[in-house]
Design a protein around this motif. Structure first.
Motif, PDB file in Angstrom:
ATOM      1  N   TRP A  42      80.906  67.578 -36.760  1.00  0.00           N
ATOM      2  CA  TRP A  42      80.944  66.189 -37.227  1.00  0.00           C
ATOM      3  C   TRP A  42      80.434  66.092 -38.665  1.00  0.00           C
ATOM      4  O   TRP A  42      80.925  65.276 -39.448  1.00  0.00           O
ATOM      5  CB  TRP A  42      80.100  65.287 -36.328  1.00  0.00           C
ATOM      6  N   ALA A  43      79.433  66.903 -39.008  1.00  0.00           N
ATOM      7  CA  ALA A  43      78.893  66.881 -40.374  1.00  0.00           C
ATOM      8  C   ALA A  43      79.946  67.343 -41.366  1.00  0.00           C
ATOM      9  O   ALA A  43      80.115  66.737 -42.435  1.00  0.00           O
ATOM     10  CB  ALA A  43      77.647  67.758 -40.464  1.00  0.00           C
ATOM     11  N   ALA A  44      80.669  68.399 -41.031  1.00  0.00           N
ATOM     12  CA  ALA A  44      81.733  68.889 -41.921  1.00  0.00           C
ATOM     13  C   ALA A  44      82.834  67.841 -42.055  1.00  0.00           C
ATOM     14  O   ALA A  44      83.346  67.597 -43.158  1.00  0.00           O
ATOM     15  CB  ALA A  44      82.309  70.196 -41.378  1.00  0.00           C
ATOM     16  N   LEU A  45      83.177  67.190 -40.952  1.00  0.00           N
ATOM     17  CA  LEU A  45      84.185  66.136 -40.987  1.00  0.00           C
ATOM     18  C   LEU A  45      83.709  64.948 -41.829  1.00  0.00           C
ATOM     19  O   LEU A  45      84.471  64.400 -42.634  1.00  0.00           O
ATOM     20  CB  LEU A  45      84.530  65.684 -39.573  1.00  0.00           C
ATOM     21  N   ALA A  46      82.445  64.549 -41.671  1.00  0.00           N
ATOM     22  CA  ALA A  46      81.888  63.435 -42.449  1.00  0.00           C
ATOM     23  C   ALA A  46      81.918  63.757 -43.939  1.00  0.00           C
ATOM     24  O   ALA A  46      82.303  62.909 -44.763  1.00  0.00           O
ATOM     25  CB  ALA A  46      80.461  63.133 -41.997  1.00  0.00           C
ATOM     26  N   LEU A  47      81.545  64.974 -44.296  1.00  0.00           N
ATOM     27  CA  LEU A  47      81.553  65.363 -45.707  1.00  0.00           C
ATOM     28  C   LEU A  47      82.971  65.387 -46.259  1.00  0.00           C
ATOM     29  O   LEU A  47      83.242  64.823 -47.330  1.00  0.00           O
ATOM     30  CB  LEU A  47      80.881  66.732 -45.881  1.00  0.00           C
ATOM     31  N   ALA A  48      83.892  66.003 -45.538  1.00  0.00           N
ATOM     32  CA  ALA A  48      85.285  66.082 -46.012  1.00  0.00           C
ATOM     33  C   ALA A  48      85.920  64.694 -46.097  1.00  0.00           C
ATOM     34  O   ALA A  48      86.568  64.361 -47.105  1.00  0.00           O
ATOM     35  CB  ALA A  48      86.100  66.990 -45.091  1.00  0.00           C
ATOM     36  N   ALA A  49      85.739  63.863 -45.076  1.00  0.00           N
ATOM     37  CA  ALA A  49      86.338  62.530 -45.079  1.00  0.00           C
ATOM     38  C   ALA A  49      85.693  61.641 -46.149  1.00  0.00           C
ATOM     39  O   ALA A  49      86.382  60.855 -46.811  1.00  0.00           O
ATOM     40  CB  ALA A  49      86.206  61.882 -43.702  1.00  0.00           C
ATOM     41  N   GLY A  50      84.389  61.743 -46.319  1.00  0.00           N
ATOM     42  CA  GLY A  50      83.705  60.950 -47.340  1.00  0.00           C
ATOM     43  C   GLY A  50      84.139  61.320 -48.749  1.00  0.00           C
ATOM     44  O   GLY A  50      84.489  60.454 -49.556  1.00  0.00           O
ATOM     45  N   LEU A  51      84.133  62.625 -49.031  1.00  0.00           N
ATOM     46  CA  LEU A  51      84.585  63.072 -50.359  1.00  0.00           C
ATOM     47  C   LEU A  51      86.055  62.709 -50.572  1.00  0.00           C
ATOM     48  O   LEU A  51      86.424  62.212 -51.645  1.00  0.00           O
ATOM     49  CB  LEU A  51      84.383  64.579 -50.509  1.00  0.00           C
ATOM     50  N   GLY A  52      86.878  62.943 -49.564  1.00  0.00           N
ATOM     51  CA  GLY A  52      88.310  62.644 -49.690  1.00  0.00           C
ATOM     52  C   GLY A  52      88.572  61.169 -49.901  1.00  0.00           C
ATOM     53  O   GLY A  52      89.377  60.783 -50.758  1.00  0.00           O
ATOM     54  N   SER A  53      87.897  60.308 -49.146  1.00  0.00           N
ATOM     55  CA  SER A  53      88.124  58.864 -49.300  1.00  0.00           C
ATOM     56  C   SER A  53      87.624  58.370 -50.655  1.00  0.00           C
ATOM     57  O   SER A  53      88.251  57.517 -51.275  1.00  0.00           O
ATOM     58  CB  SER A  53      87.466  58.085 -48.164  1.00  0.00           C
ATOM     59  N   GLY A  54      86.514  58.909 -51.120  1.00  0.00           N
ATOM     60  CA  GLY A  54      86.010  58.517 -52.437  1.00  0.00           C
ATOM     61  C   GLY A  54      86.945  58.933 -53.553  1.00  0.00           C
ATOM     62  O   GLY A  54      87.231  58.158 -54.473  1.00  0.00           O
ATOM     63  N   LEU A  55      87.439  60.160 -53.478  1.00  0.00           N
ATOM     64  CA  LEU A  55      88.368  60.636 -54.512  1.00  0.00           C
ATOM     65  C   LEU A  55      89.701  59.898 -54.445  1.00  0.00           C
ATOM     66  O   LEU A  55      90.297  59.584 -55.487  1.00  0.00           O
ATOM     67  CB  LEU A  55      88.564  62.151 -54.383  1.00  0.00           C
ATOM     68  N   LEU A  56      90.168  59.583 -53.244  1.00  0.00           N
ATOM     69  CA  LEU A  56      91.404  58.822 -53.101  1.00  0.00           C
ATOM     70  C   LEU A  56      91.229  57.406 -53.660  1.00  0.00           C
ATOM     71  O   LEU A  56      92.129  56.891 -54.334  1.00  0.00           O
ATOM     72  CB  LEU A  56      91.837  58.775 -51.634  1.00  0.00           C
ATOM     73  N   THR A  57      90.102  56.797 -53.388  1.00  0.00           N
ATOM     74  CA  THR A  57      89.816  55.471 -53.944  1.00  0.00           C
ATOM     75  C   THR A  57      89.858  55.515 -55.463  1.00  0.00           C
ATOM     76  O   THR A  57      90.456  54.649 -56.109  1.00  0.00           O
ATOM     77  CB  THR A  57      88.437  54.973 -53.458  1.00  0.00           C
ATOM     78  N   ARG A  58      89.231  56.516 -56.035  1.00  0.00           N
ATOM     79  CA  ARG A  58      89.247  56.669 -57.493  1.00  0.00           C
ATOM     80  C   ARG A  58      90.683  56.816 -57.992  1.00  0.00           C
ATOM     81  O   ARG A  58      91.088  56.177 -58.962  1.00  0.00           O
ATOM     82  CB  ARG A  58      88.401  57.882 -57.889  1.00  0.00           C
ATOM     83  N   LEU A  59      91.453  57.636 -57.333  1.00  0.00           N
ATOM     84  CA  LEU A  59      92.835  57.885 -57.745  1.00  0.00           C
ATOM     85  C   LEU A  59      93.683  56.616 -57.674  1.00  0.00           C
ATOM     86  O   LEU A  59      94.450  56.320 -58.590  1.00  0.00           O
ATOM     87  CB  LEU A  59      93.453  58.982 -56.866  1.00  0.00           C
ATOM     88  N   VAL A  60      93.527  55.848 -56.618  1.00  0.00           N
ATOM     89  CA  VAL A  60      94.365  54.666 -56.395  1.00  0.00           C
ATOM     90  C   VAL A  60      93.919  53.478 -57.243  1.00  0.00           C
ATOM     91  O   VAL A  60      94.756  52.746 -57.787  1.00  0.00           O
ATOM     92  CB  VAL A  60      94.369  54.288 -54.895  1.00  0.00           C
ATOM     93  N   LEU A  61      92.626  53.269 -57.387  1.00  0.00           N
ATOM     94  CA  LEU A  61      92.141  52.038 -58.013  1.00  0.00           C
ATOM     95  C   LEU A  61      91.728  52.160 -59.478  1.00  0.00           C
ATOM     96  O   LEU A  61      91.531  51.152 -60.135  1.00  0.00           O
ATOM     97  CB  LEU A  61      90.952  51.472 -57.219  1.00  0.00           C
ATOM     98  N   HIS A  62      91.564  53.362 -59.966  1.00  0.00           N
ATOM     99  CA  HIS A  62      91.103  53.507 -61.351  1.00  0.00           C
ATOM    100  C   HIS A  62      92.284  53.528 -62.305  1.00  0.00           C
ATOM    101  O   HIS A  62      93.245  54.254 -62.102  1.00  0.00           O
ATOM    102  CB  HIS A  62      90.273  54.783 -61.518  1.00  0.00           C
TER     103      HIS A  62
END
Length: 168
Positions: free
Chosen positions: A138-158
């Motif tokens: 779950w920790a690995a999933l939380a880290l991967a999903a958190g980093l991925g969602s943050g980077l995707l947000t940056r890509l889409v909204l910036h």
């Protein structure tokens, strides 16, 4: 050990939630939703008030969940996601916070990942509900999903910076 995890959860969770409150209101030294909107626009993000509400709501929700030790992997994912966006904004300034760098978001990302890995401790809502211990994956999933969602947000909204116009 449970006392240390409780202190860490409360400190980090409430700071993250408080940061979100500042984005959407005048409480805790915030500049209201208008100020949060202007902050995101100044940092190059589109979406206006909706972006500020989403970021503030994400910080408030994930911070309160983290502080309570409720759905800890989900709370860590949210915290990692919003702090990854903050890290990308601060990246160009280097590591150190005195230069407006990404040191603080990086510490919060690391702390949230560590809490996902260790679990919320015995004094948590998760423990009271019998949801712990969470498997380490779950920790690995939380880290991967958190980093991925943050980077995707940056890509889409910036918005990319406008190219400089050469003088003639």
């Amino acid at each position: 050990m449970d006392t240390g995890i409780l202190i860490l959860r409360l400190l980090v969770g409430l700071l993250v939630a408080g940061h979100g409150v500042q984005k959407v209101s005048a409480h805790l030294g915030g500049k209201g939703l208008q100020g949060g909107t202007e902050e995101f626009r100044a940092d190059g993000f589109r979406g206006g008030a909706l972006t500020a509400l989403a970021a503030g709501g994400g910080q408030i929700g994930s911070g309160l969940l983290l502080a309570a030790g409720l759905l800890t992997p989900l709370a860590a994912t949210g915290t990692i996601g919003v702090m990854t966006v903050a890290l990308t904004v601060k990246w160009r300034h280097g590591l150190w916070v005195q230069n407006d760098g990404y040191e603080y978001p990086l510490v919060l990302i690391g702390t949230a990942a560590a809490l996902a890995a260790t679990g919320p401790g015995a004094w948590s809502v998760d423990a009271a509900l019998g949801l712990t211990p969470y498997p380490l994956w779950w920790a690995a999933l939380a880290l991967a999903a958190g980093l991925g969602s943050g980077l995707l947000t940056r890509l889409v909204l910036h918005r990319p910076a406008a190219p400089a116009v050469a003088e003639r």
